[in-house]
Design a protein around this motif. Structure first.
Motif, PDB file in Angstrom:
ATOM      1  N   GLN A  41      -6.738   8.091   1.386  1.00 24.82           N
ATOM      2  CA  GLN A  41      -6.376   7.541   2.695  1.00 24.82           C
ATOM      3  C   GLN A  41      -6.006   6.058   2.595  1.00 24.82           C
ATOM      4  OE1 GLN A  41      -9.960   8.457   4.881  1.00 24.82           O
ATOM      5  NE2 GLN A  41      -9.167  10.429   5.598  1.00 24.82           N
ATOM      6  N   LEU A  42      -6.787   5.290   1.824  1.00 29.12           N
ATOM      7  CA  LEU A  42      -6.562   3.849   1.718  1.00 29.12           C
ATOM      8  C   LEU A  42      -5.197   3.532   1.107  1.00 29.12           C
ATOM      9  CD1 LEU A  42      -7.734   0.957   1.964  1.00 29.12           C
ATOM     10  CD2 LEU A  42      -8.643   1.255  -0.350  1.00 29.12           C
ATOM     11  N   THR A  43      -4.771   4.339   0.150  1.00 28.83           N
ATOM     12  CA  THR A  43      -3.505   4.082  -0.538  1.00 28.83           C
ATOM     13  C   THR A  43      -2.310   4.739   0.148  1.00 28.83           C
ATOM     14  OG1 THR A  43      -3.893   5.986  -1.972  1.00 28.83           O
ATOM     15  CG2 THR A  43      -4.637   3.843  -2.777  1.00 28.83           C
ATOM     16  N   GLY A  44      -2.517   5.277   1.347  1.00 30.91           N
ATOM     17  CA  GLY A  44      -1.415   5.946   2.029  1.00 30.91           C
ATOM     18  C   GLY A  44      -0.937   7.150   1.251  1.00 30.91           C
ATOM     19  N   VAL A  45      -1.927   8.018   0.867  1.00 31.32           N
ATOM     20  CA  VAL A  45      -1.652   9.206   0.043  1.00 31.32           C
ATOM     21  C   VAL A  45      -0.950   8.773  -1.247  1.00 31.32           C
ATOM     22  CG1 VAL A  45      -0.857  11.610   0.066  1.00 31.32           C
ATOM     23  CG2 VAL A  45      -1.363  10.476   2.220  1.00 31.32           C
ATOM     24  N   TRP A  46      -1.583   7.803  -1.910  1.00 31.17           N
ATOM     25  CA  TRP A  46      -1.154   7.327  -3.219  1.00 31.17           C
ATOM     26  C   TRP A  46       0.316   6.893  -3.226  1.00 31.17           C
ATOM     27  CZ3 TRP A  46      -5.348   6.382  -5.862  1.00 31.17           C
ATOM     28  CH2 TRP A  46      -6.478   7.163  -5.624  1.00 31.17           C
ATOM     29  N   GLY A  47       0.649   6.089  -2.190  1.00 26.21           N
ATOM     30  CA  GLY A  47       1.962   5.469  -2.134  1.00 26.21           C
ATOM     31  C   GLY A  47       3.011   6.254  -1.375  1.00 26.21           C
ATOM     32  N   ALA A  48       2.655   7.438  -0.868  1.00 23.99           N
ATOM     33  CA  ALA A  48       3.639   8.213  -0.100  1.00 23.99           C
ATOM     34  C   ALA A  48       3.983   7.515   1.215  1.00 23.99           C
ATOM     35  CB  ALA A  48       3.116   9.614   0.174  1.00 23.99           C
ATOM     36  N   TYR A 105      -8.546  18.500   6.762  1.00 29.82           N
ATOM     37  CA  TYR A 105      -9.251  17.783   7.824  1.00 29.82           C
ATOM     38  C   TYR A 105      -9.089  16.274   7.687  1.00 29.82           C
ATOM     39  CZ  TYR A 105     -13.063  15.831  10.576  1.00 29.82           C
ATOM     40  OH  TYR A 105     -13.796  15.084  11.464  1.00 29.82           O
ATOM     41  N   THR A 106      -9.081  15.772   6.447  1.00 32.64           N
ATOM     42  CA  THR A 106      -9.043  14.311   6.263  1.00 32.64           C
ATOM     43  C   THR A 106      -7.633  13.740   6.196  1.00 32.64           C
ATOM     44  OG1 THR A 106      -9.259  14.648   3.872  1.00 32.64           O
ATOM     45  CG2 THR A 106     -11.277  14.247   5.105  1.00 32.64           C
ATOM     46  N   LEU A 107      -6.634  14.576   5.944  1.00 35.75           N
ATOM     47  CA  LEU A 107      -5.269  14.055   5.790  1.00 35.75           C
ATOM     48  C   LEU A 107      -4.301  14.523   6.876  1.00 35.75           C
ATOM     49  CD1 LEU A 107      -4.760  14.380   1.927  1.00 35.75           C
ATOM     50  CD2 LEU A 107      -5.456  12.366   3.227  1.00 35.75           C
ATOM     51  N   LEU A 108      -4.525  15.684   7.443  1.00 36.72           N
ATOM     52  CA  LEU A 108      -3.609  16.198   8.463  1.00 36.72           C
ATOM     53  C   LEU A 108      -3.992  15.706   9.851  1.00 36.72           C
ATOM     54  CD1 LEU A 108      -3.095  19.910   7.325  1.00 36.72           C
ATOM     55  CD2 LEU A 108      -1.681  17.912   6.819  1.00 36.72           C
ATOM     56  N   SER A 144       5.000  10.977  10.547  1.00 34.01           N
ATOM     57  CA  SER A 144       6.331  10.634  10.062  1.00 34.01           C
ATOM     58  C   SER A 144       6.282   9.247   9.429  1.00 34.01           C
ATOM     59  CB  SER A 144       7.340  10.647  11.206  1.00 34.01           C
ATOM     60  OG  SER A 144       8.565  10.083  10.800  1.00 34.01           O
ATOM     61  N   PRO A 145       6.918   9.051   8.269  1.00 28.78           N
ATOM     62  CA  PRO A 145       6.869   7.725   7.624  1.00 28.78           C
ATOM     63  C   PRO A 145       7.315   6.595   8.534  1.00 28.78           C
ATOM     64  CG  PRO A 145       7.804   9.347   6.138  1.00 28.78           C
ATOM     65  CD  PRO A 145       7.667  10.028   7.463  1.00 28.78           C
TER      66      PRO A 145
END
Length: 351
Positions: free
Chosen positions: A144-151, A58-61, A65-66
């Motif tokens: 969320q703040l880190t863009g999925v930990w740098g992804a 729910y929180t990430l999907l 696309s990068p």
């Protein structure tokens, strides 16, 4: 709405996949420490698995696309959601359906199951619910703040301190709601029923069979997946990856071999160990009885199913025979017990 449904479906599928992988150790732990497996507890733990994945889906999907990421902002002012509620109340239309109000409600509701499950399954009260809710919410927001930990090059969802507060409130509310659920008295060292003799029923044997089936095919799938990854990333053999025969053969060999080794060395299958049963001695020599135990169980089924047609149809015949005999014998001895006249008896490990 389609995004929410997609997230929910993804959570259910992921929960089912992980649940199948963890089914055998869960059953074994339940029989060892609680003396059995209740449907209620099984469903609650499955709900917890689905909920765990729902938090992330729910929180990430959906994952963007990068190249199409649009950097989101942040909200570090606690209480900003009150302004949204105030605008909804004073503005035109129904306040309850205003986006700002719905967002608040959803943020609270999302963490209500966490507090509920912590109390019902973990026997932890309001303080634990608040701390776990805050910690999990912080982990989500930082992801969320880190863009999925740098992804991703930047955050594609808003970091919001109000979410931390509302999620924590939701966990506390869930813990309070769980007070309505009757609780079993807490006992040290597990359930005393686990130390007493228990009848061997068809249901208990069916659970053991399910452990064997899910267990052997979990091993086959996991090993096959590793082989496919090795062929793709190390051997760089796309033809072998596309064919899948190597992965299927190695996975089946390892899974069937593991079940054969367990039965030959202990006389019991993995499922028998999980539900704590064993077969008594019968007319057959012990070594032959163990071979029959393997051949008439999940390991034998997996071996037959891997054979080319028409020999693979023997697996279906074995399955049907097993299910019929499970219903015929009160102790669920099925084919391994019918051959050689062996019964199934209780074999607890804590006694």
């Amino acid at each position: 709405m389609s995004g929410i449904l997609t997230s929910a479906l993804a959570a259910v599928l992921l929960g089912a996949f992980v649940g199948a992988a963890l089914f055998v150790p869960f059953v074994a732990a339940s029989y060892r420490w609680r003396g059995g497996l209740s449907t209620r507890r099984l469903l609650l733990w499955f709900a917890a698995l689905v909920y765990f994945w729902a938090i992330w889906t729910y929180t990430l999907l959906p994952l963007p696309s990068p190249d199409a990421v649009r950097c989101a902002g942040t909200n570090v002012r606690l209480g900003a959601f009150l302004d949204d509620i105030g605008e909804a109340i004073s503005g035109p239309g129904t306040a309850l359906t205003a986006p700002g109000v719905l967002q608040v409600v959803l943020n609270v509701a999302l963490f209500v199951p966490l507090g509920f499950l912590l109390r019902v399954l973990g026997r932890r009260g309001v303080p634990a619910a608040g701390l776990v809710g805050l910690a999990l919410s912080l982990l989500v927001e930082l992801t969320q703040l880190t863009g999925v930990w740098g992804a991703y090059r930047c955050a594609y969802r808003v970091f919001d301190v109000d979410d931390l507060f509302l999620n924590t409130v939701g966990a506390v509310v869930g813990s309070l709601l769980a007070l309505a659920v009757p609780r079993r008295p807490r006992g040290g060292g597990g359930d005393p029923a686990a130390d007493r003799p228990r009848p061997v029923t068809r249901r208990r044997r069916a659970v053991g069979m399910a452990c064997d089936g899910l267990g052997v095919y979990s091993v086959i799938f996991s090993v096959g997946l590793l082989v496919q990854l090795w062929l793709e990333l190390v051997a760089k053999d796309p033809a072998a990856v596309a064919a899948g025969t190597s992965a299927s053969f190695i996975g089946t060999s390892v899974g069937v071999g593991a079940w054969l080794a367990v039965v030959l060395t202990t006389g019991r299958s993995v499922g028998d160990h999980a539900v704590q049963v064993r077969f008594t001695r019968g007319a057959l020599p012990e070594w032959l009885a163990r071979v029959v135990r393997f051949a008439a169980g999940a390991g034998g089924y997996a071996a037959l199913a891997a054979l080319p047609t028409p020999w693979s149809t023997l697996a279906l015949l074995l399955l049907v025979t097993t299910l019929v005999l499970l219903l015929v014998f009160p102790d669920g001895r099925a084919l391994p017990g019918a051959v050689g006249g062996r019964r199934v008896v209780d074999e607890p490990t804590r006694r």
